[in-house]
Design an enzyme around this catalytic site. Structure first.
Site, PDB file in Angstrom:
ATOM      1  N   HIS A 182       0.852  -0.677   0.398  1.00 28.27           N
ATOM      2  CA  HIS A 182      -0.130  -0.511  -0.361  1.00 28.27           C
ATOM      3  C   HIS A 182       0.495   1.238  -0.048  1.00 28.27           C
ATOM      4  CE1 HIS A 182      -3.550  -2.623   0.703  1.00 28.27           C
ATOM      5  NE2 HIS A 182      -4.200  -1.604   0.530  1.00 28.27           N
ATOM      6  N   GLY A 183       1.986   1.254   0.479  1.00 26.34           N
ATOM      7  CA  GLY A 183       2.715   2.427  -0.231  1.00 26.34           C
ATOM      8  C   GLY A 183       4.297   1.800   0.898  1.00 26.34           C
TER       9      GLY A 183
END
Length: 473
Positions: free
Chosen positions: A324-325
């Protein structure tokens, strides 16, 4: 360019659909491909040649993999394909993160930092990587045959409805549709309804929730009250759901208008009665990808010891968080969910079943909201402050609420939890799962779709606030 922009809605999409629907069938894939290249180039012109080049190289590597009968060479070519695609992801998405983290350690040791030129992040790189992986792995496993034309492979990877933010479309589920699909009037209309519904979810609900969340969570967190902290994270909880599910609805609708049937990506996740169920309902294509391409190869539920099972779950969700990041809060968020999945297997699911449906939904929703604190706030000090405000009472007045927040919050709650009732479940199935509608229903849905479209365009043109959370994931 994003779907919820005036440029896309008023110019790009109408021109594309007219060219697509009124062109010969043999040219339609090329029209989608050209439109997809233009769409991607608008947002990331510096990276279009990297994406095109690596995709073409991967096409010929996988073709060679399929044509050879030697297992050793097959494995080598698969390894090469996976290395190229994961290498691109690692470089563009995680290089900055790892260098910055390493430099932080060097600073603590009073050692000179490594000089580094920050790498820009191409849009949609994570979704691009996952789809290239499904292609090479599925061909290696013998699930299907490779595409014959490089242009068809480029279309599969770069199709503008789903490249930027999913859903993750597996090659095995769409290979036949790329080369041979039927486009009926019924599909075009259903696709239009779905697109308009998704657009309304994004613009009319998520944007309002996001504006309220930013007003609170981007301010001085140490001065807010407990009530304000709960309102801020509640707003973000509905923002991220309606933002991402709305974008998925738009992608599914656009695909349907072109004859593609993309997989569903959300199924009322906030009515879940456990975190395990939440991950069967939230970002479904990511969850199933992680299950089939990582969790099961690690041993899945077949492992003999519980400790190995728990390690596998932790690894899968740590990597899910990192996907996600490239930041520590995403890693912590993944571990947080991994821990609750382990607790589900140990005792939590049984406990939640005993307390009944509504209490178990509420408990799971609060656990999920707490996780969104970690996801939303990048710095650990801010996370600690908000969690302290939420779970240890701090008096004070409620921060300013934007005018449309209360009404939009009520609508968000209704649409998030409506399918927890039998009547709501029937309505949901009628709207999302029907493949054909009667003429009166088509007329009604067309009118509602046009109304939502006009309201959304009016909102976009009158407001400068139109973020998209998953745009650079």
């Amino acid at each position: 360019m994003v779907f919820s922009s005036s440029l896309f809605l008023l110019y790009f999409l109408p021109i594309f659909l007219l060219l697509y629907w009124f062109s010969p069938k043999k040219l339609r894939n090329y029209i989608i491909l050209v439109a997809s290249i233009l769409f991607y180039s608008w947002g990331a012109p510096k990276f279009i040649f990297v994406i095109l080049g690596s995709t073409i190289i991967d096409f010929y590597i996988v073709r060679a993999l399929y044509n050879t009968s030697k297992k050793a060479i097959k494995k080598q070519l698969l390894t090469l394909s996976v290395f190229i695609n994961l290498g691109l992801l690692a470089y563009f998405k995680y290089a900055n993160f790892f260098i910055e983290s390493f430099n932080s350690v060097l600073q603590q040791l009073e050692i000179e930092n490594i000089s580094w030129t920050a790498v820009a992040l191409p849009i949609g790189i994570s979704f691009y990587t996952f789809q290239t992986l499904t292609y090479s792995i599925d061909i290696y496993r013998g699930v299907g045959k490779p595409l014959r034309k490089v242009s068809d492979y480029l279309l599969y990877i770069m199709s503008f409805p789903q490249m930027i933010a999913g859903p993750i479309v597996r090659f095995s589920s769409i290979s036949d549709q790329i080369v041979n699909r039927k486009e009926t009037t019924n599909d075009k209309l259903i696709g239009f309804y779905r697109f308009c519904l998704g657009l309304a979810k994004k613009v009319l609900i998520a944007n309002v929730m996001g504006e309220q969340a930013d007003l609170i969570l981007n301010g001085n967190l140490t001065e807010i009250s407990s009530a304000t902290a709960w309102i801020g994270i509640l707003a973000y909880t509905f923002q991220i759901y309606f933002d991402f599910s709305g974008y998925s609805d738009m992608a599914i609708g656009l695909g349907r208008m072109m004859g593609f049937k993309f997989p569903e990506n959300f199924n009322s996740p906030y009515i879940s009665r456990s975190i395990s169920e939440f991950w069967r309902r939230w970002h479904i294509t990511l969850s199933t990808f992680m299950r089939d391409y990582l969790y099961i190869p690690l041993g899945g539920n077949r492992v003999k010891s519980n400790s190995r099972l728990y390690v596998n779950l932790t690894v899968v969700f740590l990597l899910s968080g990192l996907w996600h990041g490239a930041a520590w809060n995403f890693i912590l968020w993944g571990i947080y969910h991994g821990i609750f999945l382990i607790l589900d297997r140990i005792f939590l699911v049984k406990t939640l079943k005993r307390i009944g449906a509504i209490p178990s939904i509420l408990v799971t929703f609060i656990i999920t909201m707490t996780g969104w604190v970690i996801f939303r706030l990048e710095h650990f000090t801010d996370i600690k402050v908000i969690l302290g405000k939420m779970y240890f009472f701090h008096s004070g007045s409620i921060s300013e609420l934007i005018p449309s927040f209360k009404l939009t919050l009520a609508i968000a709650i209704i649409f998030s939890f409506i399918t927890s009732s039998k009547t709501g479940e029937k309505i949901g199935k009628f709207v999302f799962n029907r493949s054909h509608y009667s003429m009166p229903t088509h007329i009604t849905f067309s009118a509602l779709g046009l109304l939502l479209l006009m309201l959304s365009i009016a909102s976009i043109t009158s407001s400068g606030f139109n973020p998209f959370i998953y745009f650079r994931f």
